[in-house]
Design a protein around this motif. Structure first.
Motif, PDB file in Angstrom:
ATOM      1  N   SER A 268      -4.033 -44.134  34.562  1.00 23.79           N
ATOM      2  CA  SER A 268      -3.078 -43.590  33.603  1.00 23.79           C
ATOM      3  C   SER A 268      -1.977 -42.845  34.336  1.00 23.79           C
ATOM      4  O   SER A 268      -2.217 -42.234  35.385  1.00 23.79           O
ATOM      5  CB  SER A 268      -3.777 -42.640  32.611  1.00 23.79           C
ATOM      6  N   ARG A 269      -0.762 -42.906  33.768  1.00 25.05           N
ATOM      7  CA  ARG A 269       0.370 -42.139  34.287  1.00 25.05           C
ATOM      8  C   ARG A 269       1.051 -41.411  33.121  1.00 25.05           C
ATOM      9  O   ARG A 269       2.161 -41.750  32.722  1.00 25.05           O
ATOM     10  CB  ARG A 269       1.359 -43.053  35.009  1.00 25.05           C
ATOM     11  N   PRO A 270       0.398 -40.413  32.565  1.00 30.55           N
ATOM     12  CA  PRO A 270       0.997 -39.685  31.436  1.00 30.55           C
ATOM     13  C   PRO A 270       2.148 -38.783  31.881  1.00 30.55           C
ATOM     14  O   PRO A 270       2.219 -38.371  33.038  1.00 30.55           O
ATOM     15  CB  PRO A 270      -0.171 -38.866  30.883  1.00 30.55           C
ATOM     16  N   GLN A 271       3.033 -38.493  30.936  1.00 29.81           N
ATOM     17  CA  GLN A 271       4.215 -37.685  31.213  1.00 29.81           C
ATOM     18  C   GLN A 271       4.121 -36.373  30.431  1.00 29.81           C
ATOM     19  O   GLN A 271       3.979 -36.383  29.202  1.00 29.81           O
ATOM     20  CB  GLN A 271       5.486 -38.434  30.792  1.00 29.81           C
ATOM     21  N   TYR A 272       4.229 -35.251  31.140  1.00 35.21           N
ATOM     22  CA  TYR A 272       4.154 -33.970  30.444  1.00 35.21           C
ATOM     23  C   TYR A 272       5.340 -33.771  29.495  1.00 35.21           C
ATOM     24  O   TYR A 272       5.242 -33.027  28.518  1.00 35.21           O
ATOM     25  CB  TYR A 272       4.101 -32.823  31.460  1.00 35.21           C
ATOM     26  N   ALA A 273       6.445 -34.447  29.740  1.00 35.67           N
ATOM     27  CA  ALA A 273       7.617 -34.305  28.872  1.00 35.67           C
ATOM     28  C   ALA A 273       7.325 -34.724  27.437  1.00 35.67           C
ATOM     29  O   ALA A 273       8.049 -34.325  26.513  1.00 35.67           O
ATOM     30  CB  ALA A 273       8.777 -35.132  29.424  1.00 35.67           C
ATOM     31  N   ALA A 274       6.278 -35.526  27.230  1.00 35.70           N
ATOM     32  CA  ALA A 274       5.948 -35.992  25.886  1.00 35.70           C
ATOM     33  C   ALA A 274       5.180 -34.964  25.067  1.00 35.70           C
ATOM     34  O   ALA A 274       4.947 -35.191  23.870  1.00 35.70           O
ATOM     35  CB  ALA A 274       5.124 -37.285  25.971  1.00 35.70           C
ATOM     36  N   MET A 275       4.776 -33.839  25.668  1.00 31.61           N
ATOM     37  CA  MET A 275       3.982 -32.848  24.940  1.00 31.61           C
ATOM     38  C   MET A 275       4.793 -32.250  23.789  1.00 31.61           C
ATOM     39  O   MET A 275       5.992 -31.983  23.916  1.00 31.61           O
ATOM     40  CB  MET A 275       3.517 -31.757  25.887  1.00 31.61           C
ATOM     41  N   TYR A 276       4.109 -32.005  22.678  1.00 30.38           N
ATOM     42  CA  TYR A 276       4.785 -31.474  21.482  1.00 30.38           C
ATOM     43  C   TYR A 276       5.087 -29.987  21.627  1.00 30.38           C
ATOM     44  O   TYR A 276       6.188 -29.531  21.312  1.00 30.38           O
ATOM     45  CB  TYR A 276       3.912 -31.728  20.245  1.00 30.38           C
ATOM     46  N   TRP A 277       4.110 -29.221  22.088  1.00 26.52           N
ATOM     47  CA  TRP A 277       4.274 -27.773  22.232  1.00 26.52           C
ATOM     48  C   TRP A 277       4.579 -27.438  23.690  1.00 26.52           C
ATOM     49  O   TRP A 277       3.972 -27.978  24.606  1.00 26.52           O
ATOM     50  CB  TRP A 277       3.022 -27.027  21.775  1.00 26.52           C
ATOM     51  N   THR A 278       5.530 -26.539  23.904  1.00 28.10           N
ATOM     52  CA  THR A 278       5.931 -26.151  25.256  1.00 28.10           C
ATOM     53  C   THR A 278       5.195 -24.872  25.681  1.00 28.10           C
ATOM     54  O   THR A 278       4.690 -24.117  24.837  1.00 28.10           O
ATOM     55  CB  THR A 278       7.449 -25.942  25.327  1.00 28.10           C
ATOM     56  N   PRO A 279       5.099 -24.607  27.000  1.00 26.67           N
ATOM     57  CA  PRO A 279       4.294 -23.474  27.485  1.00 26.67           C
ATOM     58  C   PRO A 279       4.699 -22.117  26.920  1.00 26.67           C
ATOM     59  O   PRO A 279       3.836 -21.260  26.684  1.00 26.67           O
ATOM     60  CB  PRO A 279       4.520 -23.527  28.999  1.00 26.67           C
ATOM     61  N   ASP A 280       6.001 -21.887  26.703  1.00 30.04           N
ATOM     62  CA  ASP A 280       6.432 -20.599  26.155  1.00 30.04           C
ATOM     63  C   ASP A 280       5.921 -20.410  24.737  1.00 30.04           C
ATOM     64  O   ASP A 280       5.552 -19.291  24.333  1.00 30.04           O
ATOM     65  CB  ASP A 280       7.960 -20.466  26.208  1.00 30.04           C
ATOM     66  N   GLN A 281       5.849 -21.506  23.978  1.00 30.21           N
ATOM     67  CA  GLN A 281       5.315 -21.422  22.622  1.00 30.21           C
ATOM     68  C   GLN A 281       3.810 -21.165  22.637  1.00 30.21           C
ATOM     69  O   GLN A 281       3.289 -20.425  21.794  1.00 30.21           O
ATOM     70  CB  GLN A 281       5.622 -22.713  21.863  1.00 30.21           C
ATOM     71  N   LEU A 282       3.132 -21.765  23.589  1.00 28.39           N
ATOM     72  CA  LEU A 282       1.685 -21.550  23.693  1.00 28.39           C
ATOM     73  C   LEU A 282       1.375 -20.082  23.966  1.00 28.39           C
ATOM     74  O   LEU A 282       0.473 -19.498  23.359  1.00 28.39           O
ATOM     75  CB  LEU A 282       1.097 -22.427  24.797  1.00 28.39           C
ATOM     76  N   LEU A 283       2.118 -19.470  24.886  1.00 30.84           N
ATOM     77  CA  LEU A 283       1.871 -18.060  25.211  1.00 30.84           C
ATOM     78  C   LEU A 283       2.198 -17.161  24.024  1.00 30.84           C
ATOM     79  O   LEU A 283       1.454 -16.217  23.727  1.00 30.84           O
ATOM     80  CB  LEU A 283       2.702 -17.636  26.419  1.00 30.84           C
ATOM     81  N   ALA A 284       3.288 -17.455  23.338  1.00 33.95           N
ATOM     82  CA  ALA A 284       3.653 -16.637  22.175  1.00 33.95           C
ATOM     83  C   ALA A 284       2.577 -16.709  21.100  1.00 33.95           C
ATOM     84  O   ALA A 284       2.229 -15.691  20.480  1.00 33.95           O
ATOM     85  CB  ALA A 284       5.004 -17.098  21.615  1.00 33.95           C
ATOM     86  N   HIS A 285       2.031 -17.891  20.882  1.00 37.39           N
ATOM     87  CA  HIS A 285       0.985 -18.017  19.873  1.00 37.39           C
ATOM     88  C   HIS A 285      -0.308 -17.347  20.321  1.00 37.39           C
ATOM     89  O   HIS A 285      -1.021 -16.753  19.507  1.00 37.39           O
ATOM     90  CB  HIS A 285       0.727 -19.485  19.554  1.00 37.39           C
ATOM     91  N   LEU A 286      -0.600 -17.426  21.608  1.00 37.43           N
ATOM     92  CA  LEU A 286      -1.821 -16.826  22.137  1.00 37.43           C
ATOM     93  C   LEU A 286      -1.863 -15.316  21.892  1.00 37.43           C
ATOM     94  O   LEU A 286      -2.941 -14.735  21.728  1.00 37.43           O
ATOM     95  CB  LEU A 286      -1.915 -17.118  23.634  1.00 37.43           C
ATOM     96  N   THR A 287      -0.692 -14.685  21.856  1.00 35.30           N
ATOM     97  CA  THR A 287      -0.635 -13.233  21.664  1.00 35.30           C
ATOM     98  C   THR A 287      -0.090 -12.840  20.292  1.00 35.30           C
ATOM     99  O   THR A 287       0.174 -11.656  20.054  1.00 35.30           O
ATOM    100  CB  THR A 287       0.258 -12.596  22.749  1.00 35.30           C
ATOM    101  N   ALA A 288       0.069 -13.819  19.391  1.00 29.93           N
ATOM    102  CA  ALA A 288       0.681 -13.537  18.092  1.00 29.93           C
ATOM    103  C   ALA A 288      -0.116 -12.535  17.273  1.00 29.93           C
ATOM    104  O   ALA A 288       0.445 -11.821  16.426  1.00 29.93           O
ATOM    105  CB  ALA A 288       0.856 -14.835  17.302  1.00 29.93           C
ATOM    106  N   ASN A 289      -1.421 -12.453  17.506  1.00 26.96           N
ATOM    107  CA  ASN A 289      -2.250 -11.507  16.759  1.00 26.96           C
ATOM    108  C   ASN A 289      -2.415 -10.176  17.485  1.00 26.96           C
ATOM    109  O   ASN A 289      -3.172  -9.314  17.045  1.00 26.96           O
ATOM    110  CB  ASN A 289      -3.635 -12.118  16.492  1.00 26.96           C
ATOM    111  N   GLY A 290      -1.721 -10.008  18.594  1.00 24.35           N
ATOM    112  CA  GLY A 290      -1.824  -8.773  19.357  1.00 24.35           C
ATOM    113  C   GLY A 290      -2.912  -8.780  20.404  1.00 24.35           C
ATOM    114  O   GLY A 290      -3.180  -7.750  21.030  1.00 24.35           O
ATOM    115  N   ALA A 291      -3.559  -9.935  20.628  1.00 29.13           N
ATOM    116  CA  ALA A 291      -4.592 -10.022  21.660  1.00 29.13           C
ATOM    117  C   ALA A 291      -3.969  -9.766  23.028  1.00 29.13           C
ATOM    118  O   ALA A 291      -2.884 -10.257  23.335  1.00 29.13           O
ATOM    119  CB  ALA A 291      -5.259 -11.398  21.637  1.00 29.13           C
ATOM    120  N   ALA A 292      -4.649  -8.986  23.845  1.00 27.33           N
ATOM    121  CA  ALA A 292      -4.108  -8.592  25.138  1.00 27.33           C
ATOM    122  C   ALA A 292      -4.237  -9.703  26.165  1.00 27.33           C
ATOM    123  O   ALA A 292      -5.203 -10.470  26.168  1.00 27.33           O
ATOM    124  CB  ALA A 292      -4.819  -7.342  25.645  1.00 27.33           C
ATOM    125  N   LEU A 293      -3.246  -9.783  27.048  1.00 27.91           N
ATOM    126  CA  LEU A 293      -3.318 -10.642  28.217  1.00 27.91           C
ATOM    127  C   LEU A 293      -3.921  -9.863  29.378  1.00 27.91           C
ATOM    128  O   LEU A 293      -3.757  -8.649  29.477  1.00 27.91           O
ATOM    129  CB  LEU A 293      -1.922 -11.122  28.625  1.00 27.91           C
TER     130      LEU A 293
END
Length: 397
Positions: free
Chosen positions: A294-319
């Motif tokens: 397989s040769r998958p392309q990360y550009a095809a991902m729906y959610w981007t890393p900045d969105q993932l981090l924002a959601h991970l802390t959206a409830n106030g959970a600490a990093l």
């Protein structure tokens, strides 16, 4: 484009516009931090005289924050790019053949997202045939918390897991080794700067908290996962072994790979609306026993890393320093870009045909999975994100 005086470093994808961090140990010496340059590791404690790099983990340096990251990167790149820096740096270059590479950071928490719409749809189709992805999937990233203890150094074997799964003749469960072991290629993001409980990190705060990227091989027992089912599964089917690559590529090294990201419909909620380009043009290659499958392309991902981090802390959970969150299976959703063997099953494709005539629907004992990736560097040439993989070992049962 030449970025360094170190021989063959640029052609290898490890020039001065990359400089991934890792932890290495020479025979009889304690582990310490270095950066990879071509076929060498630059001993940072030796060349910079900073005791933070004499630590056996990147954690203390990552916790210093983005100002220190950028200053260190600029200083090291300058020494490796200019001939006048050669006299100071060259004595501290250690051949890779003389070192042992270790896990580069101590993992705190581990979160797996499902960033590919194509992979998510394949899973949905197997679990609930005839249905499509639910509307909430497109409103916020979907993910699960994993076990930090499952993270291992690249190259270690993966013991075939066991657990409950459906018997061959019907729904009655049996307990025993999984017969449907699979592996996914993930892009992992490593947190450097922690937060206090209750504080949310906006999408604009990504570069101030995320130190860099690693490659992750996420092994799964699909039959155990299926039996664990919904709504809370999977648990044991996905928590037994997660090899991580030994090199952490700094976020600043990925500047030339960035783009706006895949279009999203419906538009994200305000807290997830993108404010910077964090789609990434990273090309993956997945090998099974040496054959490219397989040769998958990360550009095809729906959610981007900045969105993932924002959601991970959206409830106030600490990093915490050392937190790792991943993209989930990198998948293009078409033949030749499937992110897992599970997706081939979902698409009704024939088993993977390997050289020599062997076929694989799922991984067998002795099979070796290898994942590598690369992107365009700021100097115009390729930068490599390293490699990760493991061999499936027989069950202990």
């Amino acid at each position: 484009m030449r970025t360094t005086w170190v021989p063959a470093a640029d052609s290898a994808g490890y020039g001065a516009d990359n400089l991934p961090y890792g932890v290495f140990a020479r025979a009889g010496e304690p582990p310490r931090v270095g950066v990879r340059v071509g076929r060498w590791v630059l001993d940072l404690a030796g060349v910079l005289g900073d005791p933070v790099f004499a630590a056996p983990s990147l954690g203390p340096f990552m916790a210093r924050g983005s100002t220190a990251w950028r200053a260190t990167r600029a200083k090291v790149a300058g020494m490796l790019a200019a001939d006048k820096g050669r006299a100071a740096a060259e004595p501290h270059l250690v051949p890779l053949s003389q070192v042992r590479l270790l896990c580069p950071f101590e993992a705190a928490d581990y979160t797996v997202f499902q960033g590919s719409a194509e992979h998510a749809a394949a899973v949905q189709g197997l679990l609930r045939p005839g249905t499509s992805l639910p509307a909430p999937w497109f409103r916020q990233p979907s993910g699960r918390h994993g076990r930090a203890g499952a993270l291992t150094a690249c190259g270690r074997g993966v013991r075939r897991p066991g657990g409950q799964h459906a018997g061959p003749g019907g729904p009655t469960p049996q307990v025993g080794p999984s017969t449907r072991v699979d592996a996914e290629a993930h892009l992992g993001l490593v947190v450097g700067v922690p937060t206090s409980p209750g504080r949310r990190v906006p999408v604009s705060g990504f570069v101030e908290h995320v130190f860099g990227a690693v490659l992750v091989a996420d092994f799964n027992a699909r039959d155990v996962e299926a039996w664990e089912g919904l709504p809370l599964g999977p648990l044991t089917g996905s928590s037994f072994s997660v090899p991580v690559s030994p090199w952490v590529v700094p976020t600043d090294a990925l500047g030339a790979a960035r783009f706006a990201g895949r279009a999203q419909a419906p538009p994200p909620m305000p807290n997830l609306a993108r404010v910077a380009d964090w789609g990434l043009r990273v090309r993956f290659e997945v090998r099974l026993n040496g054959d490219v499958v397989s040769r998958p392309q990360y550009a095809a991902m729906y959610w981007t890393p900045d969105q993932l981090l924002a959601h991970l802390t959206a409830n106030g959970a600490a990093l915490r320093t050392g937190d790792l969150f991943t993209s989930g299976a990198v998948s293009g959703g078409v033949e030749g870009q499937r992110g897992s063997l599970l997706e081939r099953e979902s698409a009704g494709e024939a088993p993977v045909r390997l050289s020599g005539g062997a076929a694989r629907s799922y991984l067998e004992d002795g099979d070796t999975v290898g994942i590598r990736a690369w992107a365009r560097g700021m100097g115009g040439g390729p930068i490599r994100l390293g490699e990760v993989g493991a061999t499936v070992l027989p069950s202990e049962e």
